[in-house]
Scaffold this active site. Structure first.
Site, PDB file in Angstrom:
ATOM      1  N   LYS A 169      -3.497  67.709 -14.072  1.00  0.00           N
ATOM      2  CA  LYS A 169      -3.160  66.374 -14.591  1.00  0.00           C
ATOM      3  C   LYS A 169      -2.357  65.676 -13.484  1.00  0.00           C
ATOM      4  O   LYS A 169      -1.178  65.959 -13.292  1.00  0.00           O
ATOM      5  CB  LYS A 169      -2.317  66.536 -15.856  1.00  0.00           C
ATOM      6  CG  LYS A 169      -2.367  65.412 -16.847  1.00  0.00           C
ATOM      7  CD  LYS A 169      -1.904  64.081 -16.385  1.00  0.00           C
ATOM      8  CE  LYS A 169      -0.441  63.827 -16.218  1.00  0.00           C
ATOM      9  NZ  LYS A 169      -0.211  62.517 -15.532  1.00  0.00           N
ATOM     10  N   GLU A 181       9.204  72.520 -10.505  1.00  0.00           N
ATOM     11  CA  GLU A 181       9.763  71.943  -9.274  1.00  0.00           C
ATOM     12  C   GLU A 181      10.285  70.569  -9.667  1.00  0.00           C
ATOM     13  O   GLU A 181       9.509  69.629  -9.844  1.00  0.00           O
ATOM     14  CB  GLU A 181       8.674  71.816  -8.195  1.00  0.00           C
ATOM     15  CG  GLU A 181       8.101  73.141  -7.741  1.00  0.00           C
ATOM     16  CD  GLU A 181       9.045  73.932  -6.845  1.00  0.00           C
ATOM     17  OE1 GLU A 181      10.086  73.383  -6.439  1.00  0.00           O
ATOM     18  OE2 GLU A 181       8.741  75.100  -6.556  1.00  0.00           O
ATOM     19  N   CYS A 207      11.967  64.452  -3.542  1.00  0.00           N
ATOM     20  CA  CYS A 207      12.944  65.295  -4.226  1.00  0.00           C
ATOM     21  C   CYS A 207      13.919  65.886  -3.217  1.00  0.00           C
ATOM     22  O   CYS A 207      15.040  66.234  -3.561  1.00  0.00           O
ATOM     23  CB  CYS A 207      12.232  66.408  -4.975  1.00  0.00           C
ATOM     24  SG  CYS A 207      11.121  67.330  -3.892  1.00  0.00           S
ATOM     25  N   GLU A 219      19.203  60.744  -8.627  1.00  0.00           N
ATOM     26  CA  GLU A 219      18.325  60.479  -7.482  1.00  0.00           C
ATOM     27  C   GLU A 219      18.193  58.980  -7.251  1.00  0.00           C
ATOM     28  O   GLU A 219      17.859  58.233  -8.170  1.00  0.00           O
ATOM     29  CB  GLU A 219      16.932  61.039  -7.776  1.00  0.00           C
ATOM     30  CG  GLU A 219      16.838  62.535  -7.754  1.00  0.00           C
ATOM     31  CD  GLU A 219      15.401  63.004  -8.018  1.00  0.00           C
ATOM     32  OE1 GLU A 219      14.859  62.672  -9.086  1.00  0.00           O
ATOM     33  OE2 GLU A 219      14.854  63.704  -7.163  1.00  0.00           O
TER      34      GLU A 219
HETATM   35  P1  NAP Z   1       7.716  62.480 -13.961  1.00  0.00           P
HETATM   36  O1  NAP Z   1       7.882  61.195 -14.645  1.00  0.00           O
HETATM   37  O2  NAP Z   1       8.421  63.661 -14.497  1.00  0.00           O
HETATM   38  O3  NAP Z   1       6.140  62.751 -13.926  1.00  0.00           O
HETATM   39  C1  NAP Z   1       5.584  63.871 -13.284  1.00  0.00           C
HETATM   40  C2  NAP Z   1       4.247  64.183 -13.920  1.00  0.00           C
HETATM   41  O4  NAP Z   1       4.443  64.546 -15.281  1.00  0.00           O
HETATM   42  C3  NAP Z   1       3.278  63.004 -13.948  1.00  0.00           C
HETATM   43  O5  NAP Z   1       1.958  63.472 -13.791  1.00  0.00           O
HETATM   44  C4  NAP Z   1       3.496  62.451 -15.346  1.00  0.00           C
HETATM   45  O6  NAP Z   1       2.415  61.700 -15.853  1.00  0.00           O
HETATM   46  C5  NAP Z   1       3.645  63.735 -16.117  1.00  0.00           C
HETATM   47  N1  NAP Z   1       4.313  63.577 -17.401  1.00  0.00           N
HETATM   48  C6  NAP Z   1       5.170  62.597 -17.789  1.00  0.00           C
HETATM   49  N2  NAP Z   1       5.559  62.820 -19.077  1.00  0.00           N
HETATM   50  C7  NAP Z   1       4.938  63.952 -19.482  1.00  0.00           C
HETATM   51  C8  NAP Z   1       4.917  64.686 -20.701  1.00  0.00           C
HETATM   52  N3  NAP Z   1       5.654  64.329 -21.761  1.00  0.00           N
HETATM   53  N4  NAP Z   1       4.151  65.791 -20.774  1.00  0.00           N
HETATM   54  C9  NAP Z   1       3.408  66.184 -19.721  1.00  0.00           C
HETATM   55  N5  NAP Z   1       3.375  65.524 -18.540  1.00  0.00           N
HETATM   56  C10 NAP Z   1       4.147  64.433 -18.419  1.00  0.00           C
HETATM   57  O7  NAP Z   1       8.108  62.395 -12.429  1.00  0.00           O
HETATM   58  P2  NAP Z   1       7.632  61.326 -11.347  1.00  0.00           P
HETATM   59  O8  NAP Z   1       8.410  60.086 -11.539  1.00  0.00           O
HETATM   60  O9  NAP Z   1       6.148  61.242 -11.323  1.00  0.00           O
HETATM   61  O10 NAP Z   1       8.046  62.066 -10.006  1.00  0.00           O
HETATM   62  C11 NAP Z   1       9.296  61.939  -9.437  1.00  0.00           C
HETATM   63  C12 NAP Z   1      10.149  63.149  -9.788  1.00  0.00           C
HETATM   64  O11 NAP Z   1       9.509  64.327  -9.304  1.00  0.00           O
HETATM   65  C13 NAP Z   1      11.486  63.106  -9.106  1.00  0.00           C
HETATM   66  O12 NAP Z   1      12.481  63.526  -9.991  1.00  0.00           O
HETATM   67  C14 NAP Z   1      11.324  64.100  -7.960  1.00  0.00           C
HETATM   68  O13 NAP Z   1      12.525  64.653  -7.500  1.00  0.00           O
HETATM   69  C15 NAP Z   1      10.434  65.117  -8.574  1.00  0.00           C
HETATM   70  N6  NAP Z   1       9.747  65.888  -7.549  1.00  0.00           N
HETATM   71  C16 NAP Z   1      10.126  67.176  -7.373  1.00  0.00           C
HETATM   72  C17 NAP Z   1       9.520  67.938  -6.381  1.00  0.00           C
HETATM   73  C18 NAP Z   1       9.926  69.357  -6.156  1.00  0.00           C
HETATM   74  O14 NAP Z   1       9.184  70.077  -5.475  1.00  0.00           O
HETATM   75  N7  NAP Z   1      11.048  69.825  -6.687  1.00  0.00           N
HETATM   76  C19 NAP Z   1       8.526  67.378  -5.584  1.00  0.00           C
HETATM   77  C20 NAP Z   1       8.165  66.049  -5.798  1.00  0.00           C
HETATM   78  C21 NAP Z   1       8.779  65.325  -6.812  1.00  0.00           C
HETATM   79  P3  NAP Z   1       2.429  60.085 -15.736  1.00  0.00           P
HETATM   80  O15 NAP Z   1       2.160  59.814 -14.305  1.00  0.00           O
HETATM   81  O16 NAP Z   1       1.351  59.657 -16.617  1.00  0.00           O
HETATM   82  O17 NAP Z   1       3.776  59.632 -16.173  1.00  0.00           O
END
Ligand code: NAP
Length: 496
Positions: free
Chosen positions: A192, A268, A302, A399
């Site tokens: 996804k 992650e 991140c 962040e």
């Molecule tokens: P996010 O809002 O948590 O979304 C991540 C993924 O989860 C997207 O595909 C999103 O879909 C999906 N998602 C959202 N709500 C969900 C739910 N209730 N159930 C299942 N899936 C769901 O994060 P983001 O804004 O895309 O990414 C930024 C974040 O990722 C930051 O906090 C960053 O630090 C973190 N990150 C961490 C790493 C690491 O390796 N630690 C690497 C990169 C990024 P939608 O797109 O449809 O919302």
């Protein structure tokens, strides 16, 4: 110099590369429309223009994708490790062959400059090469029981069908970091991708199909209903592995859902990286490291340096040099020549960054740099350096995810360690010092899964990536990355 004739070919090839990307769901080896032929638009954050319409999976489509993964699991688990390695190597080669087109797609949907998009594709491809090499080194063990007589045989088996959920900021590498070990281990999967950047993952899946990954082994369900699609799969009892990269907030929701059927889970999550500069550091090296740690991916990482702590005697000099470097960054659409900082992902991101900067300034921070942004459309935020940022500013706790460098003074080593650890996050930290003993002492004392010692980038497919505390569970990459997709089975043998 940019002229009309210079710009025109970029737009022509943009249309060509975007139209070449598959736009439908991949289920059981077949590209297909979503239920009701629903689609959603993918938008270029540099212009606000719609790039493409992509199939919008429903929960029923998600269930069909999981059924395809379940059906393919036994045969794929029994396939030879060499076969799985060869698939990954073939995909690695094609990613490099097509790097220019893939980079343009990524820049258009996500905003990062072309050079960075190319860098991400090379990084993404490297996960496939790394795990191709790991696929043929999955080992077991044979041991005499301590009491004698019996023998212990241990073997590794694929954990089973996996659900892989990825974020928008690294639209391809976060996919290959999961798919590489899943394929190497013999796990089938449903992916996804983030709804803002599905095109890079769709292009990657086009390559996986082309190199002959068997039907049902990899399935792709872009959707605007992440929760509706994912939750029933996690609770189904058929998903045996969940690997999620994204925010800590959503990671916690998924961890609760995974508890229902005790699904093996890797998370992650978000970071709040401290970047510590001691007064004995080489300031030019520290500034260069801060530019990487802060500005890679426009700060939308991140791993981004979120809190820059500089020893009080050198703070002003450091902040000025950092501002001089950040001030040189050309801001604009990532497809333009010489651009080093593209747009943020959307308006909400801009609003969040502005709010955090205003709060820090209200609490007494000094603005050392506020750069320029281009006129017109696009979610651009100027490179910004703040000094004397208070440790109780909101940006010290969450962040920033943008090109804002907050510099805060500290007095001694003990204080640096205390403030660095004063966060529920623990993904990565950076330490700059020319004193080796101090560097190792601080690296060991900091509560984070990764530390960059005199370096501003830690990501490497051959190293274990992951966080402590609320930054996650498990590791991706390195020798341990494949373990997340393997079960250890012990067979006790009576010899007598
Ligand atoms: P996010 O809002 O948590 O979304 C991540 C993924 O989860 C997207 O595909 C999103 O879909 C999906 N998602 C959202 N709500 C969900 C739910 N209730 N159930 C299942 N899936 C769901 O994060 P983001 O804004 O895309 O990414 C930024 C974040 O990722 C930051 O906090 C960053 O630090 C973190 N990150 C961490 C790493 C690491 O390796 N630690 C690497 C990169 C990024 P939608 O797109 O449809 O919302």
């Amino acid at each position: 110099m940019s002229t009309q004739t210079d710009i025109a070919p970029v737009h022509i090839s943009a249309d060509r590369v975007v139209s070449a990307v598959p736009k439908r769901l991949l289920i059981g080896g077949r590209w297909q429309n979503a239920a009701g032929a629903r689609t959603f638009d993918v938008v270029d954050p540099a212009t606000g223009q719609v790039l493409a319409a992509v199939a919008d999976a429903s929960p029923e489509d998600g269930a069909a994708a999981l059924q395809a993964a379940v059906a393919a699991q036994a045969e794929f688990a029994a396939s030879s490790p060499r076969h799985r390695a060869d698939l990954l190597m073939a995909a690695f080669e094609l990613l490099h062959e097509r790097i220019d087109d893939l980079a343009l797609v990524m820049t258009l949907e996500m905003g990062k400059p072309l050079a960075e998009a190319k860098g991400e594709i090379a990084y993404a491809a490297e996960f496939f090469r790394h795990f191709a090499e790991e696929a043929v080194r999955i080992r077991g063990d044979y041991q005499v029981a301590p009491g004698g007589g019996a023998r212990f045989l241990t073997t590794k088996q694929p954990v089973g069908p996996a659900l892989l959920i990825t974020p928008w900021n690294f639209p391809m590498a976060m996919g290959t970091r999961k798919l590489g070990p899943a394929i190497a281990a013999g796990c089938t999967s449903v992916v996804k991708p983030a709804q803002q950047t599905p095109l890079s993952m769709l292009a990657l899946f086009g390559i996986l199909v082309e190199v002959g990954v068997p039907d049902g082994v990899v399935n792709l369900v872009p959707t605007t209903d992440a929760a509706g699609v994912a939750e029933p799969l996690i609770r189904s009892g058929q998903v045996r592995k969940l690997s999620f990269t994204g925010s800590t907030k959503i990671g916690k929701v998924l961890l609760e859902q995974a508890a229902d059927k005790v699904v093996r889970t890797s998370l992650e999550l978000g970071g709040n990286a401290p970047f510590i500069v001691f007064d004995d550091a080489d300031l030019d090296e520290a500034v260069a490291g801060a530019m990487q740690a802060k500005m890679r991916n426009g700060g939308e990482a991140c791993t981004a340096a979120n809190r820059i702590y500089v020893q009080d005697t050198v703070m002003d000099a450091f902040a000025e040099r950092l501002a001089a470097e950040m001030g040189k960054l050309k801001v604009g659409p990532g497809t333009d020549d010489g651009v080093r900082l593209g747009p943020m992902i959307d308006q909400a991101a801009l609003d969040k960054i502005s709010g955090l900067v205003n709060d820090a300034v209200e609490r007494g921070a000094t603005t050392v740099l506020r750069g320029e942004i281009p006129d017109g459309k696009g979610y651009f935020y100027p490179p910004t350096v703040l000094s004397n940022v208070s440790t109780d500013a909101l940006m010290a706790g969450e962040e920033i995810f943008g090109p804002v460098a907050p510099v805060t003074p500290f007095h001694d080593e003990a204080e640096a360690i205390r403030v660095a650890n004063d966060t529920p996050y623990g993904l990565v930290a950076y330490v700059f010092t020319n004193d080796l003993r101090r560097g190792l002492r601080v690296a060991e004392a900091i509560e984070s899964g990764m530390v960059g010692l005199n370096q501003g980038v830690v990501s490497n497919p051959a190293a274990p990536f992951g966080g402590m505390k609320e930054s996650g569970l498990g590791r991706e990459g390195g020798a341990v990355g494949i373990e997340e997709f393997l079960e250890t089975k012990y067979i006790g043998i009576a010899l007598a």
